[in-house]
Design an enzyme around this catalytic site. Structure first.
Site, PDB file in Angstrom:
ATOM      1  N   THR A  96       0.844  -0.981  -0.012  1.00  0.00           N
ATOM      2  CA  THR A  96       0.029   0.146   0.005  1.00  0.00           C
ATOM      3  C   THR A  96       0.882   1.144   0.071  1.00  0.00           C
ATOM      4  OG1 THR A  96      -1.781   1.225   1.329  1.00  0.00           O
ATOM      5  CG2 THR A  96      -0.277  -0.050   2.610  1.00  0.00           C
ATOM      6  N   LYS A 113      -6.680  10.313  -2.702  1.00  0.00           N
ATOM      7  CA  LYS A 113      -6.808   9.134  -3.120  1.00  0.00           C
ATOM      8  C   LYS A 113      -7.996   9.347  -4.526  1.00  0.00           C
ATOM      9  CE  LYS A 113      -8.135   4.593  -1.676  1.00  0.00           C
ATOM     10  NZ  LYS A 113      -8.705   3.810  -0.583  1.00  0.00           N
TER      11      LYS A 113
END
Ligand code: AMP
Length: 544
Positions: free
Chosen positions: A185, A440
């Site tokens: 991640t 994001k």
């Protein structure tokens, strides 16, 4: 005193064995190209997994070895999940949208021994193969007659590989604490961080997810994971669906609204899972065609905040929305917006208020809120703090990264999510902000720091900050706020060139804004919060 029960370990192969025996005739459908769909039963798939397990062992893959996948959502990818973990190795899923630099970093950091690649993704690996270990074996996910030009040393064909094997293989009872899969991640520091799941955490996560979405997980129901298998185990669907005998419909690489609509309509998908960006294009398609795909009953929206308007639109169309929150580090489901009686019987406007929250914690995930002074915040619906979690499917550490671990785990062993939230007395969680310095976009992370570091190498920039700005399609797109040296603005193209030289195209900011100075916090850091407030609607005006 210990209990007197047998110690049988929780293994992913137990899920496969169960699906084969109890739900063997249920299918997994994979969209290959437009209108070409492949179908396989759990029984057939289990036999292929055993062949693959034999093939992996013949190639010398052994306990703890990492075997990577660079592939879209399809049944071969699912076979890799089970066969690699079933022999005690670790299935490392790689996101094809990473930049070349990040991909080289994670393949080398994970020390992958094998890389399984979908045909159209082969050029990504060919371009970086010189920077990878010479010993890696590459396997291309296709039939013999589909082998593409690859330019890779040691490249094998997947179907040829498993064809020669027998389907006799006995899955052994692996220690449930050993690793079964690995997913990286993005971190604020730029280098992706590895999250190493165990067999135990994976099986327990599947159980608690099934409990949290009882309307969805039923035998025969068709579930569409739009969320990729390369992103945190497609939210656990590879494990939850076979456990309950639900059928999986994999979308392949075409994730536009029209392709998804057709796939859902043709296959009778009733539950679809994905990030808000996906649902925006599906809702556009629904508006064009005038009706929802036949059979669609539930959508699970997560990975980024779903807007109230999106939830309301689906609900008005008769589609039950569960807005959920989670993280790669949490396997990933942390909360579920699935409502139960009596809340599910509330009038629409009251129900919508609950559905707009990120739902309630799932079994196995505990939550606490901590304020700036390090004190606990009451779960009273008003108090806001950073959200910390603990549970049996949440990381205790990052994979071979003590520094990142030290920053993420508090003294009591809780994991700091970097999300800011409030929780009300009934347990409904609302994410109010993000403390971590990331953007994001379309469900994928972009590191602000990576953008800033590259921009700062421009000779005419003295200071800068990358932030997310509102985008109706991607939720957020990065923009770069710049203080120019001596107030003389450099050519914007030269800034884009520097950033674009090292980042994937979609990670490059949509705009550069020049300011005379950046707002600072009391501790002398750039106040991203103030910048976000000021520039949130810089790219697009506020939706009405
Ligand atoms: P990832 O590890 O890529 O799955 O990203 C996890 C992060 O995505 C969380 O820490 C949140 O910042 C964000 N996120 C996930 N789901 C939601 C949601 N429903 N609402 C708001 N943010 C979310």
């Amino acid at each position: 005193m210990l209990g007197n029960m047998m110690k049988r370990h929780l293994n992913t192969s137990e899920i496969l064995k169960f699906a084969e025996e109890i739900h063997g005739a249920r299918t997994v459908v994979s969209a290959l190209n437009k209108n070409i769909r492949h179908s396989i039963t759990y029984r057939e798939m289990a036999a292929r997994c055993r062949k693959l397990a034999n093939a992996l062992e013949r190639l010398g893959v052994t306990f703890g070895d990492r075997a990577a996948t660079l592939a879209w959502n399809g049944s071969r990818h699912l076979e890799l999940y089970y066969a690699i973990s079933g022999i005690g190795a670790v299935c490392h899923t790689i996101n094809p949208r990473l930049s070349a630099e990040q991909m080289v970093y994670i393949i080398n950091h994970a020390q992958d021994r094998l890389v399984f690649i979908d045909t159209d993704l082969v050029p990504i690996i060919s371009a970086i193969v010189d920077q990878l270990d010479d010993e890696i074996t590459y396997v291309i996910l296709c039939e013999v007659n589909e082998m593409p030009e690859h330019g890779l040393p040691n490249a094998l064909c997947y179907e040829a590989l498993i064809q020669q094997e027998t389907s006799e293989y006995i899955w052994c009872d692996l220690d449930e604490d050993i690793a079964c899969s690995l997913c990286y991640t993005s971190g604020t520091t730029g280098d992706p961080k590895g999250v190493l799941y165990s067999h135990r955490s994976t099986v327990l996560h599947a159980f608690s997810t099934i409990l949290a979405f009882p309307n969805v997980f039923q035998a025969g129901v068709k579930i569409l994971p739009v969320v990729p298998l390369f992103h945190v185990n497609a939210w656990g669907i590879p494990y939850t669906a076979p456990l309950v005998g639900a059928e999986i419909v994999f979308p392949g690489r075409n994730l536009d609204g029209a392709s998804l609509y057709d796939l859902m309509n043709d296959t009778g998908v009733s539950s679809a899972w994905g990030v808000p960006t996906i649902w925006i294009s599906l809702l556009d398609e629904i508006a064009k065609r005038g009706s929802i795909p036949e059979g669609l009953r539930h959508v699970v929206i997560g990975g980024a905040a779903a807007s109230g308007q999106m939830i309301e639109t689906f609900e008005t169309l008769g589609v039950d929305v569960a807005h959920s929150w989670g993280m790669t580090e949490m396997s990933p489901i942390g909360s579920s917006g699935q409502l139960f009686l009596p809340e599910s019987d509330l009038p629409m406007n009251e129900m919508l208020e609950l559905k707009k929250t990120q739902g309630r914690r799932v079994f196995g995930v505990e939550m606490k809120l901590i304020d700036d002074n390090g004190d606990k915040v009451a779960h009273d619906g008003d108090g806001v703090g950073e959200l910390y979690v603990r549970g049996n499917a949440i990381i205790s550490e990052y994979f071979e990264n003590p520094e990142a671990t030290a920053n993420a785990i508090d003294l009591e062993g809780w994991f700091g999510t970097g999300d800011v939230a409030k929780i009300d007395e009934a347990g409904y969680l609302t994410i109010t902000d993000r403390a971590k310095d990331l953007i994001k976009s379309g469900g994928e992370w972009i590191s602000s720091l990576d953008i800033e570091n590259l921009a700062m190498s421009h000779p005419d920039i003295t200071n800068c900050a990358a932030i997310g700005a509102y985008d109706p399609k991607w939720d957020e797109r990065p923009i770069l706020i710049v203080v120019a040296r001596d107030g003389i603005k450099p050519d914007i193209k030269s800034i884009f060139d520097i950033i674009g030289s090292n980042l994937a195209k979609w990670q490059v900011p949509d705009d550069v804004v020049f300011v005379s100075s950046l707002p600072m916090t009391a501790t002398g850091k750039i106040s991203k919060l103030k910048l976000r407030e000021r520039f949130w609607y810089h790219l697009h005006s506020k939706p009405v």
